[in-house]
Enzyme design. Sequence first.
Site, PDB file in Angstrom:
ATOM      1  N   HIS A  35      -6.655  -3.805   4.594  1.00 45.63           N
ATOM      2  CA  HIS A  35      -7.592  -2.726   4.354  1.00 45.63           C
ATOM      3  C   HIS A  35      -8.036  -2.298   5.971  1.00 45.63           C
ATOM      4  CE1 HIS A  35      -8.375  -2.806   0.167  1.00 45.63           C
ATOM      5  NE2 HIS A  35      -8.568  -4.062   0.180  1.00 45.63           N
TER       6      HIS A  35
ATOM      7  N   ASP B 230      -1.385 -13.043  -1.410  1.00 46.78           N
ATOM      8  CA  ASP B 230      -2.513 -12.094  -1.707  1.00 46.78           C
ATOM      9  C   ASP B 230      -2.860 -10.967  -0.602  1.00 46.78           C
ATOM     10  OD1 ASP B 230      -3.767 -10.328  -3.244  1.00 46.78           O
ATOM     11  OD2 ASP B 230      -5.316 -11.587  -3.855  1.00 46.78           O
TER      12      ASP B 230
ATOM     13  N   ARG C 210       0.790  -1.305  -0.222  1.00 42.99           N
ATOM     14  CA  ARG C 210       0.089  -0.036   0.106  1.00 42.99           C
ATOM     15  C   ARG C 210       0.790   1.309   0.187  1.00 42.99           C
ATOM     16  NH1 ARG C 210      -3.897  -2.669  -1.851  1.00 42.99           N
ATOM     17  NH2 ARG C 210      -5.252  -3.909  -0.432  1.00 42.99           N
TER      18      ARG C 210
ATOM     19  N   HIS D 216      -3.332 -16.390  -7.648  1.00 42.97           N
ATOM     20  CA  HIS D 216      -4.552 -16.796  -7.077  1.00 42.97           C
ATOM     21  C   HIS D 216      -5.870 -17.497  -7.664  1.00 42.97           C
ATOM     22  CE1 HIS D 216      -5.757 -13.032  -8.819  1.00 42.97           C
ATOM     23  NE2 HIS D 216      -5.360 -12.164  -7.916  1.00 42.97           N
TER      24      HIS D 216
END
Lengths: 434, 324
Positions: free
Chosen positions: A317, A313, A67, A240
């Site tokens: 958040h 993955d 991020r 994925h």
Amino acid sequence: MTRPLLLTGGRVIDPSTNTDAELDLLVVDERVMAVEQGISGPDDAVRISVEGLVVAPGLIDVHVHFREPGGEHKETIRTGAKAAAAGGFTTVWAMPNTDPPLDDPAAVGYVREEARRWARKGEGGARVSPVGAASKGLAGEQMTEIGGLVEAGAVAVTDDGYPIADPLLMRRLLEYTQRFDIPVLQHAEDMALTAAGVMNEGAVATELGLRGIPNVSEAAVVARDMFLAELTGGHVHIQHISTREAVGLIARGRERGVRITAEVTPHHIALTEEAVRGYRTEAKMNPPLRTEQDRLAIRQGLIDGVIGIIATDHAPHHYEEKEREFDDAPFGIVGLETALSVCVTELVSTGDLTLSQLIDRMSCAPARTMGIDGGTLQPGSPADIVVFDPDVKWSVDPGQFHSKSQNTPFVGKEVRGRVRWTIVAGEIRYEGEA
Amino acid sequence: MTDNGEGLRLGKDLVGLKDLSREQILGILDTAEPFKEISERPIKKVPILRGQTIVNLFMEPSTRTRISFEFAEKRLSADTVNISSSGSSVQKGESLVDTARNLEAMRIHMVVVRHGSSGAARFLADRIPSNVINAGDGQHAHPTQALLDLLTIRDRFGDIEGRRVCIVGDIQHSRVARSNIWGLLKCGAEVAVCGPKTLIPAGIEDLGVQVFGRVEEGIEWCDVLYVLRLQLERMQGGYVPSLREYNRVFGISSSRLQQAASDMIVLHPGPINRGVEIDSAVANGPRSVILPQVTNGVAVRMAVLYLLAGGQPEFAESAKGEDK
């Protein structure tokens, strides 16, 4: 220069050298010096007794989202690297879908240097390798300056977060990247077929009144990219994998010698679409959790070696972003600090994989497949090591995570296996409780 | 709310009919019966919910459902406040949970919520102590609509058990269809759905319904034809080529109904697109119970409000008569 390190009495499992025995391991000058019985070691060595614990090549995760820049409230390179080390990872590949994206050499260089800077300050975690954007602005149109990105430290290219939709761009990428011997990582999804879906298409989505994402949304792109890899000779790596159809396609491609590889996440191994019931946004990710039939097929693919790699993955958040209506919550869950335990619980405790096979899927195979320096304890190789207790049981408490985010569907899950030490370049970067 | 051990009590909320038992559903319908009469009085007001504060939180446009709830609340003497997404703090970016917590801080009793996202009612219900009534969430559920439909079917046939109900139209995007499927199946009806294959959601059979590809088959089969509204935005989504084409293949016309059983009835949740999913001759014709549905809506919502406020089904008749 760090002091030599001697790990004594552990069960050394190194699939790269077919080792599974009680041995000592000596680290000198950031490298593995010896793996033998009864090493006495230099006098100034730091000695740690690791009896009853597994000593293995450090885990490698070729799919994380840190991020930074742009989403520092979710994760930073520093916290992400620490979370990785806490999960037993010594190398992670950071995806380029930051803001701005890692589509120029300066941005790629920033990620690599930021991780090194914290390591120099004694605040390091896993090694962080940036993955460059495949297209400028992740827009899927114009190829990035891949040569420049590689010079700045990029280890692969991808538009992850988005698929590389244009077949001609994909063809060109698979051709052009061969000069640099790096893979193109593909988030395989046909956005037109996904049509704003938010979970797996099927009876559960129908019941919940949520828009579905069909399996063919993934499989159609996997099929196309398999043919493009065959045509070009390039290396496509499918991220994925979530559908039984994709597993079948990759098996066929590999039989024909196509350079197509794939990864699967611990959550697609462990969970199905049923986890979404109650509109649980911590079970919202893309690709979505699928049916039991898909889950069994991808597990079998992992057991058979069709899918060689486990990757998390890791998609942090912030709590408030997930604490809302299902349609509006972002896709993705964190995974670094639960991956090893979930996989020991779901694959080793069940008898599907041996510990050695699991370590292969989480360390040796990614190193071998992607050309990463690591994934082995062979003398002379980098001293990237994980030491874990394969049997201890604990329950997942996101409050204890080193990650900035806690969005995991495994909250409260009883799991087996826990990381005790993570060593990067001969330096202890994480020490967990006994 | 005390548990009388009969399993008829509703929980704190009404989010969907899937959560209710057959007895609870029939209990709501039975409770609605005595409330029907209140709307027929010259002075349409009883003091059952006096002092109760109810917020109608409508985050998606609605006329019929909002007004029906408001009449039900006012005829039971509740104090009501209406909030819509436009012109409220929602437009300023306030989250759903913050909106609800602020309402809660003003000491309210119930929230009636309409929202465009599936699961929004459950989301609210899990986070605030007030009673939450789902007035439609995304494509998930619209329980009071299904309850008024069940009441209307029962009014006509005396029983729901064994009736064959065919729901025609956009099943994919319909919360009305989903709530009716749960309610009808629990009450012992047989249920079929019918519509363009593009608008039949994957796995619908797993809910226990059969699927007809041709509307003529459904019409011949059923006792109750439930016609859904075709949203105009479905054209843009490419689900059907045009309104005219939809009417040609799936529209309910008098001529198509010639094969129907003589006592077959036609329901529609409104608002009607005349000449699209249903022709005027059918909507206005003898089989249509579309307006009785609307009338029953008020009674059913009164019953739900009464029960969630702690009222007991067997006392509904006496409760509405006396001035507490």
